[in-house]
Design a protein around this motif. Structure first.
Motif, PDB file in Angstrom:
ATOM      1  N   ALA A   1     -15.634  49.238  27.399  1.00 15.27           N
ATOM      2  CA  ALA A   1     -15.034  50.076  26.353  1.00 15.27           C
ATOM      3  C   ALA A   1     -15.833  49.986  25.059  1.00 15.27           C
ATOM      4  O   ALA A   1     -16.066  50.993  24.376  1.00 15.27           O
ATOM      5  CB  ALA A   1     -13.583  49.651  26.119  1.00 15.27           C
ATOM      6  N   ALA A   2     -16.285  48.777  24.724  1.00 12.58           N
ATOM      7  CA  ALA A   2     -17.083  48.600  23.507  1.00 12.58           C
ATOM      8  C   ALA A   2     -18.414  49.323  23.616  1.00 12.58           C
ATOM      9  O   ALA A   2     -18.884  49.938  22.650  1.00 12.58           O
ATOM     10  CB  ALA A   2     -17.307  47.109  23.250  1.00 12.58           C
TER      11      ALA A   2
ATOM     12  N   LEU B   1     -28.014  47.709  24.449  1.00 15.78           N
ATOM     13  CA  LEU B   1     -28.620  47.009  25.582  1.00 15.78           C
ATOM     14  C   LEU B   1     -27.939  45.671  25.823  1.00 15.78           C
ATOM     15  O   LEU B   1     -27.664  45.283  26.973  1.00 15.78           O
ATOM     16  CB  LEU B   1     -30.112  46.805  25.314  1.00 15.78           C
ATOM     17  N   ALA B   2     -27.625  44.955  24.749  1.00 15.74           N
ATOM     18  CA  ALA B   2     -26.951  43.662  24.874  1.00 15.74           C
ATOM     19  C   ALA B   2     -25.557  43.820  25.476  1.00 15.74           C
ATOM     20  O   ALA B   2     -25.136  43.018  26.325  1.00 15.74           O
ATOM     21  CB  ALA B   2     -26.868  42.980  23.510  1.00 15.74           C
ATOM     22  N   LEU B   3     -24.840  44.852  25.070  1.00 17.91           N
ATOM     23  CA  LEU B   3     -23.503  45.084  25.634  1.00 17.91           C
ATOM     24  C   LEU B   3     -23.586  45.424  27.119  1.00 17.91           C
ATOM     25  O   LEU B   3     -22.745  44.991  27.920  1.00 17.91           O
ATOM     26  CB  LEU B   3     -22.797  46.213  24.875  1.00 17.91           C
ATOM     27  N   GLY B   4     -24.611  46.194  27.500  1.00 16.48           N
ATOM     28  CA  GLY B   4     -24.806  46.489  28.923  1.00 16.48           C
ATOM     29  C   GLY B   4     -25.072  45.237  29.732  1.00 16.48           C
ATOM     30  O   GLY B   4     -24.524  45.044  30.836  1.00 16.48           O
ATOM     31  N   ALA B   5     -25.915  44.352  29.197  1.00 11.62           N
ATOM     32  CA  ALA B   5     -26.193  43.088  29.879  1.00 11.62           C
ATOM     33  C   ALA B   5     -24.941  42.222  29.970  1.00 11.62           C
ATOM     34  O   ALA B   5     -24.720  41.516  30.963  1.00 11.62           O
ATOM     35  CB  ALA B   5     -27.308  42.333  29.145  1.00 11.62           C
ATOM     36  N   LEU B   6     -24.109  42.278  28.937  1.00 18.78           N
ATOM     37  CA  LEU B   6     -22.866  41.505  28.943  1.00 18.78           C
ATOM     38  C   LEU B   6     -21.946  41.966  30.067  1.00 18.78           C
ATOM     39  O   LEU B   6     -21.341  41.140  30.773  1.00 18.78           O
ATOM     40  CB  LEU B   6     -22.170  41.662  27.589  1.00 18.78           C
ATOM     41  N   ILE B   7     -21.836  43.280  30.266  1.00 19.42           N
ATOM     42  CA  ILE B   7     -20.994  43.820  31.338  1.00 19.42           C
ATOM     43  C   ILE B   7     -21.475  43.323  32.697  1.00 19.42           C
ATOM     44  O   ILE B   7     -20.685  42.859  33.533  1.00 19.42           O
ATOM     45  CB  ILE B   7     -21.001  45.359  31.296  1.00 19.42           C
ATOM     46  N   VAL B   8     -22.780  43.397  32.928  1.00 21.70           N
ATOM     47  CA  VAL B   8     -23.335  42.947  34.210  1.00 21.70           C
ATOM     48  C   VAL B   8     -23.095  41.457  34.412  1.00 21.70           C
ATOM     49  O   VAL B   8     -22.694  41.012  35.499  1.00 21.70           O
ATOM     50  CB  VAL B   8     -24.846  43.265  34.272  1.00 21.70           C
ATOM     51  N   GLY B   9     -23.326  40.660  33.366  1.00 24.81           N
ATOM     52  CA  GLY B   9     -23.129  39.219  33.473  1.00 24.81           C
ATOM     53  C   GLY B   9     -21.685  38.855  33.773  1.00 24.81           C
ATOM     54  O   GLY B   9     -21.399  37.988  34.612  1.00 24.81           O
TER      55      GLY B   9
ATOM     56  N   ALA C   1     -17.890  53.122  23.188  1.00 26.06           N
ATOM     57  CA  ALA C   1     -17.625  53.441  21.783  1.00 26.06           C
ATOM     58  C   ALA C   1     -18.878  53.303  20.929  1.00 26.06           C
ATOM     59  O   ALA C   1     -19.148  54.140  20.048  1.00 26.06           O
ATOM     60  CB  ALA C   1     -16.515  52.527  21.253  1.00 26.06           C
ATOM     61  N   TRP C   2     -19.661  52.259  21.178  1.00 20.40           N
ATOM     62  CA  TRP C   2     -20.864  52.037  20.378  1.00 20.40           C
ATOM     63  C   TRP C   2     -21.894  53.146  20.610  1.00 20.40           C
ATOM     64  O   TRP C   2     -22.502  53.645  19.656  1.00 20.40           O
ATOM     65  CB  TRP C   2     -21.465  50.673  20.712  1.00 20.40           C
ATOM     66  N   ILE C   3     -22.094  53.554  21.862  1.00 23.03           N
ATOM     67  CA  ILE C   3     -23.078  54.595  22.160  1.00 23.03           C
ATOM     68  C   ILE C   3     -22.673  55.921  21.516  1.00 23.03           C
ATOM     69  O   ILE C   3     -23.506  56.653  20.967  1.00 23.03           O
ATOM     70  CB  ILE C   3     -23.238  54.754  23.684  1.00 23.03           C
TER      71      ILE C   3
ATOM     72  N   LEU D   1     -16.197  49.600  14.708  1.00 24.92           N
ATOM     73  CA  LEU D   1     -17.111  49.276  15.806  1.00 24.92           C
ATOM     74  C   LEU D   1     -17.483  47.803  15.795  1.00 24.92           C
ATOM     75  O   LEU D   1     -17.572  47.160  16.850  1.00 24.92           O
ATOM     76  CB  LEU D   1     -18.376  50.139  15.705  1.00 24.92           C
ATOM     77  N   MET D   2     -17.703  47.256  14.603  1.00 25.93           N
ATOM     78  CA  MET D   2     -18.047  45.843  14.476  1.00 25.93           C
ATOM     79  C   MET D   2     -16.928  44.964  15.034  1.00 25.93           C
ATOM     80  O   MET D   2     -17.185  43.980  15.749  1.00 25.93           O
ATOM     81  CB  MET D   2     -18.299  45.504  13.009  1.00 25.93           C
ATOM     82  N   VAL D   3     -15.684  45.319  14.736  1.00 32.99           N
ATOM     83  CA  VAL D   3     -14.547  44.554  15.249  1.00 32.99           C
ATOM     84  C   VAL D   3     -14.477  44.661  16.777  1.00 32.99           C
ATOM     85  O   VAL D   3     -14.258  43.657  17.468  1.00 32.99           O
ATOM     86  CB  VAL D   3     -13.234  45.050  14.597  1.00 32.99           C
ATOM     87  N   LEU D   4     -14.687  45.862  17.317  1.00 34.40           N
ATOM     88  CA  LEU D   4     -14.618  46.050  18.768  1.00 34.40           C
ATOM     89  C   LEU D   4     -15.711  45.265  19.482  1.00 34.40           C
ATOM     90  O   LEU D   4     -15.460  44.613  20.503  1.00 34.40           O
ATOM     91  CB  LEU D   4     -14.729  47.541  19.098  1.00 34.40           C
ATOM     92  N   VAL D   5     -16.917  45.301  18.934  1.00 39.50           N
ATOM     93  CA  VAL D   5     -18.007  44.519  19.536  1.00 39.50           C
ATOM     94  C   VAL D   5     -17.716  43.027  19.397  1.00 39.50           C
ATOM     95  O   VAL D   5     -17.879  42.253  20.346  1.00 39.50           O
ATOM     96  CB  VAL D   5     -19.356  44.873  18.875  1.00 39.50           C
TER      97      VAL D   5
END
Length: 403
Positions: free
Chosen positions: A178-179, A83-91, A182-184, A17-21
């Motif tokens: 995708a990240a 939450l950070a990954l969600g914000a990244l997708i939107v950005g 997987a993280w959730i 997961l760390m690698v995927l993020v």
């Protein structure tokens, strides 16, 4: 036949997961640089405005990184990262929507998301893999470098394939999605509510420790060089006479070479009593690589690519490794990560902006090269201080000290 223990499975799952993020925390930055000429032609933005576009995400990394420990304490590190990954997708999606203000708004949101996620991960590594946190930080840094290389190398081909630079920028949101999924579904659940580890000193106490400032200044100076490369190297190479695609691939190749030193630098750092020799070696590679690419003979360009990649992958990996080596527990690692990356990236943002100002003033490439080498020299000075074998810890009275 021996079965894998639950703890081992948990560690392996976290590592994946760390690698995927990590793969998602650099394409948002490196994918824009090869497209800057197209962006400028289509939007009519001035070189100074383009400089602001390259500076904004790095500045946001610095501004929002200190929020990570605060959010982690209230939401938990796992939910904060989601939450950070969600914000990244939107950005990432906003950057490709036509109105120019959304390009800047999406870039701002991307920087904020990466600032929070990138600050959390070193502390999570210290929590989940305490016995090998320094070496696993190298694996995480390798994932960052691979993501950066993919962003730089595929940016132009994706724009040509999809028909526009906007679609190229938006496409990176799919990897982030995708990240997030997987993280959730698979993220580790800490038995400790909200916190990352045992209690540590306060942020106010941390600010009184010279070691914390030394790590921050090293992070800032070497990151400044990294984001100048992400934001401006293709443009500088095109100024020297390289074609658009070749400039993008030279940068992509350099970032790809970072994989080697990102993984190997923490092992190199273990060979001596402290990390100063390793830091000086990789910073020397950065300086030599920059000079060869921007001023050296054309025939030496690939040597410059290799040296720059080895130097930058190693210097970033070691700077992150110092966060875990210079702290006694993961709570302190989280706080030092917030300070080092928050303050460091805020300083680092000045680098891309300075290059934009220099280009706006039509200074020559030799002057720009000199400025970059001065930043390398400053980073070497901070490395001599931060690289010493010292560690932040909490004494029996709960006070933060340097051992």
């Amino acid at each position: 036949m021996t079965s894998t223990s639950p703890d081992t499975r948990r560690r392996l799952l976290f590592l994946l997961l760390m690698v995927l993020v990590g793969l998602n925390l650099r394409p948002a930055l490196s994918s824009l640089a090869p497209l800057l000429v197209r962006v400028q032609q289509d939007t009519g933005l001035s070189p100074l405005a383009i400089g602001a576009l390259t500076t904004l995400p790095v500045l946001c990394l610095g501004i929002f990184a200190p929020l990570a420990p605060w959010l982690s304490k209230r939401l938990g590190a796992e939910r904060t990262l989601a939450l950070a990954l969600g914000a990244l997708i939107v950005g990432l999606a906003l950057r490709g929507i036509p109105p120019i203000p959304l390009l800047f708004a999406g870039t701002l949101l991307v920087g904020a998301a990466i600032g929070v996620a990138g600050t959390l991960l070193p502390a999570l590594v210290k929590r989940e893999l305490p016995g090998s946190a320094d070496l696993m930080t190298g694996v995480y840094t390798m994932a960052l470098c691979l993501g950066g290389a993919l962003g730089a190398g595929l940016s132009i081909p994706l724009a040509n394939l999809l028909g526009s630079w906007q679609a190229s920028l938006i496409s990176w949101s799919l990897l982030a999605a995708a990240a997030l999924v997987a993280w959730i579904r698979l993220m580790p659940r800490s038995p400790q509510a909200g916190g990352l580890s045992p209690p540590g000193g306060s942020m106010r106490q941390l600010l009184t420790q010279p070691l914390a400032w030394q790590v921050m200044l090293l992070m800032g100076s070497q990151s400044s060089l990294a984001y100048i490369v992400f934001g401006w190297l293709p443009t500088l190479l095109q100024t020297r006479g390289y074609g658009e695609s070749e400039a993008g691939w030279l940068m992509g190749a350099s970032v790809m070479v970072q994989l080697i030193s990102a993984l190997g630098a923490p092992w190199l750092a273990r060979l001596g009593r402290d990390q100063r020799p390793a830091l000086l070696l990789v910073l020397a590679c950065v300086g030599t690589g920059l000079w060869l690419l921007l001023q050296g003979p054309y025939s030496w360009r690939w040597a410059g690519v290799v040296l720059l990649g080895l130097g930058q992958g190693g210097s970033f990996s070691l700077a992150l490794t110092l966060i875990v080596l210079r702290t006694a527990n993961s709570r302190l690692a989280g706080k030092l990560s917030g300070l080092a990356q928050g303050g460091g990236y805020t300083l680092a943002a000045m680098g891309p902006l300075a290059v934009g100002v220099l280009l706006q003033l039509d200074v020559g490439l030799p002057t720009v090269t000199t400025v970059l080498l001065l930043i390398v020299a400053a980073a070497a000075g901070f490395a001599l201080l931060a690289g010493r074998n010292r560690r932040l810890d909490v004494d029996d009275d709960g006070r933060l000290i340097t051992r």
